[in-house]
Design a protein around this motif. Structure first.
Motif, PDB file in Angstrom:
ATOM      1  N   LEU A 123       0.878  -1.175   0.000  1.00 33.58           N
ATOM      2  CA  LEU A 123       0.000   0.000   0.000  1.00 33.58           C
ATOM      3  C   LEU A 123       0.914   1.223   0.000  1.00 33.58           C
ATOM      4  N   LEU A 124       0.586   2.218  -0.788  1.00 35.61           N
ATOM      5  CA  LEU A 124       1.372   3.457  -0.855  1.00 35.61           C
ATOM      6  C   LEU A 124       2.859   3.174  -1.095  1.00 35.61           C
ATOM      7  N   GLY A 125       3.146   2.090  -1.763  1.00 37.93           N
ATOM      8  CA  GLY A 125       4.528   1.736  -2.078  1.00 37.93           C
ATOM      9  C   GLY A 125       5.262   1.020  -0.975  1.00 37.93           C
ATOM     10  N   GLY A 126       4.609   0.784   0.173  1.00 40.78           N
ATOM     11  CA  GLY A 126       5.252   0.116   1.304  1.00 40.78           C
ATOM     12  C   GLY A 126       4.604  -1.222   1.615  1.00 40.78           C
ATOM     13  N   LYS A 127       5.247  -1.997   2.484  1.00 43.66           N
ATOM     14  CA  LYS A 127       4.752  -3.338   2.840  1.00 43.66           C
ATOM     15  C   LYS A 127       3.703  -3.240   3.937  1.00 43.66           C
ATOM     16  N   ILE A 128       2.537  -3.863   3.697  1.00 45.36           N
ATOM     17  CA  ILE A 128       1.473  -3.902   4.691  1.00 45.36           C
ATOM     18  C   ILE A 128       1.440  -5.288   5.324  1.00 45.36           C
ATOM     19  N   SER A 129       1.447  -5.331   6.640  1.00 44.03           N
ATOM     20  CA  SER A 129       1.467  -6.600   7.365  1.00 44.03           C
ATOM     21  C   SER A 129       0.306  -6.686   8.343  1.00 44.03           C
ATOM     22  N   TYR A 130      -0.191  -7.924   8.512  1.00 42.48           N
ATOM     23  CA  TYR A 130      -1.262  -8.171   9.485  1.00 42.48           C
ATOM     24  C   TYR A 130      -0.699  -9.005  10.631  1.00 42.48           C
ATOM     25  N   TYR A 131      -0.953  -8.562  11.836  1.00 39.00           N
ATOM     26  CA  TYR A 131      -0.482  -9.298  13.009  1.00 39.00           C
ATOM     27  C   TYR A 131      -1.628 -10.178  13.525  1.00 39.00           C
ATOM     28  N   ASP A 132      -2.390  -9.711  14.452  1.00 37.40           N
ATOM     29  CA  ASP A 132      -3.602 -10.420  14.858  1.00 37.40           C
ATOM     30  C   ASP A 132      -4.525  -9.423  15.535  1.00 37.40           C
ATOM     31  N   SER A 133      -5.726  -9.848  15.845  1.00 33.13           N
ATOM     32  CA  SER A 133      -6.702  -9.001  16.554  1.00 33.13           C
ATOM     33  C   SER A 133      -6.916  -7.651  15.877  1.00 33.13           C
ATOM     34  N   GLY A 134      -6.928  -7.643  14.545  1.00 36.17           N
ATOM     35  CA  GLY A 134      -7.191  -6.403  13.807  1.00 36.17           C
ATOM     36  C   GLY A 134      -6.038  -5.431  13.782  1.00 36.17           C
ATOM     37  N   MET A 135      -4.801  -5.906  13.988  1.00 33.60           N
ATOM     38  CA  MET A 135      -3.620  -5.032  14.021  1.00 33.60           C
ATOM     39  C   MET A 135      -2.906  -5.050  12.679  1.00 33.60           C
ATOM     40  N   TRP A 136      -2.835  -3.882  12.034  1.00 32.16           N
ATOM     41  CA  TRP A 136      -2.213  -3.733  10.716  1.00 32.16           C
ATOM     42  C   TRP A 136      -1.109  -2.684  10.789  1.00 32.16           C
ATOM     43  N   MET A 137       0.008  -2.949  10.103  1.00 30.83           N
ATOM     44  CA  MET A 137       1.098  -1.962  10.060  1.00 30.83           C
ATOM     45  C   MET A 137       1.657  -1.842   8.655  1.00 30.83           C
TER      46      MET A 137
END
Length: 401
Positions: free
Chosen positions: A347-361
């Motif tokens: 997203l926006l040229g960067g890496k999007i990661s999902y952790y758990d419990s609705g946590m996105w970075m």
């Protein structure tokens, strides 16, 4: 900055960073600043106010209580003597006549100050409180001969007690310059819009208690946004919070007050509670970062100093701003444990990661620099961005510059 501190802080003649530091001067010019001169009559406020006005003459407006014939006095409440000054102040703000507003007055009355803090909130100005550093600023016997109002020794002594006390803010922090604030709000808007439309995100909507399993408007969900984007360093609660007086007296805090700092944003994050930006602090910035900031939020964990540094971008309707820093530390704890999250693409040229419990970075492809002014927030707690039409929440206060 406080009058009690001032004698310990600076030798005579040392001027605040907004007069002397080139980076600060450039940042102030890109900001919306309300500068309040504070001190006893005859202490040197007017000279300092005029110096600031001259430094920023193309974008500054000076309002002096003396010009409105407002005599310094202890009042049971602020009266009608400020009516004309306030009318002119509001007119200046509404017409965008100046981005730097200077008010020269004793500012000894808390009720009067709160009116000015409300004005700053309404028009989204960062507040800086300046006091003269003259050796005689609290010496009533000298001030009796220096003040043009011819106030008696007794009148001056009656004014002095409130000006001797440290005036601590609700919190200290780095407040974003207007251009960079608008730019970050725009980036955050794009991030939330794209994340909400991501297929992988739609598979984890249960964490957000979303009824529609196919769509979620994150901009609406995080519509509660800070009035001015900032990175809090220390919550003081006007001096009532533990350690706040000690923090305000730190040399780095005193010297850093009203100074510009460039913050580096490395990532954006979202949880079911908050949306925020992760800030990486430099060694210089860590000098004004409280040593117990992380321990205060998570007493049982050992976390890197500065890892709580963040800019709150939005909160769910029933969530307080302070939660964003706690949410960020949850990411830090997972990363410390060796969990980097599940890669969900870009997203926006960067890496999007999902952790758990609705946590996105989202780790940004390049760190985003934002110019800030280190100051305090002195107004009421819980002030959020007004909805001025246009895009909801994050873009509600953006201006074309």
């Amino acid at each position: 900055m406080t009058s009690a501190q001032a004698s310990k802080d600076h030798p005579e003649g040392q001027k605040p960073p907004l007069l002397m530091d080139d980076h600060t001067v450039a940042t102030v010019r890109e900001s919306k600043i309300l500068i309040l001169l504070r001190g006893l009559p005859g202490s040197g406020k007017t000279e300092l106010a005029k110096e600031v006005e001259q430094k920023y003459k193309d974008s500054a407006r000076l309002f002096s209580a003396d010009q409105y014939n407002i005599r310094p006095a202890v009042r049971s409440s602020t009266g009608g003597e400020y009516a004309k000054l306030d009318e002119d102040l509001n007119s200046c703000c509404e017409r965008h006549e100046a981005s730097i507003i200077i008010v020269d007055d004793t500012h000894h009355d808390r009720e009067r100050l709160e009116e000015l803090f409300d004005l700053a909130n309404k028009f989204q100005f960062t507040v800086i409180v300046l006091e003269p550093k003259t050796p005689w600023r609290l010496d009533c016997s000298q001030l009796k001969d220096k003040n043009h109002w011819k106030l008696s020794l007794e009148e001056l002594k009656n004014l002095r007690p409130t000006l001797e006390k440290d005036m601590l803010p609700l919190y200290f922090g780095w407040f974003l310059a207007k251009r960079d604030e608008d730019n970050l709000r725009k980036t955050a808007h794009e991030f939330l819009e794209q994340l909400g439309n991501l297929k992988a995100f739609k598979k984890h909507l249960q964490a957000f208690s979303c009824e529609d399993k196919h769509k979620m408007d994150l901009l609406k969900y995080f519509a509660k946004t800070p009035n001015i984007l900032h990175c809090t360093t220390k919550f003081c609660d006007y001096g009532k919070a533990p350690g706040s007086e000690e923090y305000a007296q730190l040399e780095a805090v005193r010297k850093g007050y009203s100074k510009a700092f460039t913050l580096h944003i490395s990532a954006l994050f979202v949880t079911p509670r908050t949306a925020g930006a992760q800030v990486e602090l430099t060694q210089e910035q860590l000098h004004v970062w409280p040593s117990d900031a992380e321990k205060e939020a998570m007493p049982k964990d050992v976390l890197p100093r500065g890892s709580r540094a963040h800019i709150t971008l939005g909160c769910a309707s029933d969530v307080q701003d302070v939660q964003a820093g706690i949410d960020l530390l949850e990411f830090v704890k997972l990363q410390q444990a060796g969990r980097e999250g599940e890669n969900m693409g870009e997203l926006l040229g960067g890496k999007i990661s999902y952790y758990d419990s609705g946590m996105w970075m989202l780790v940004l492809p390049r760190k985003k620099e934002v110019k800030t002014i280190f100051s305090g927030y002195y107004g009421k707690s819980g002030v959020t961005a007004p909805h001025l039409g246009g895009k909801k929440g994050l873009l509600s206060q953006c201006q074309i510059v």
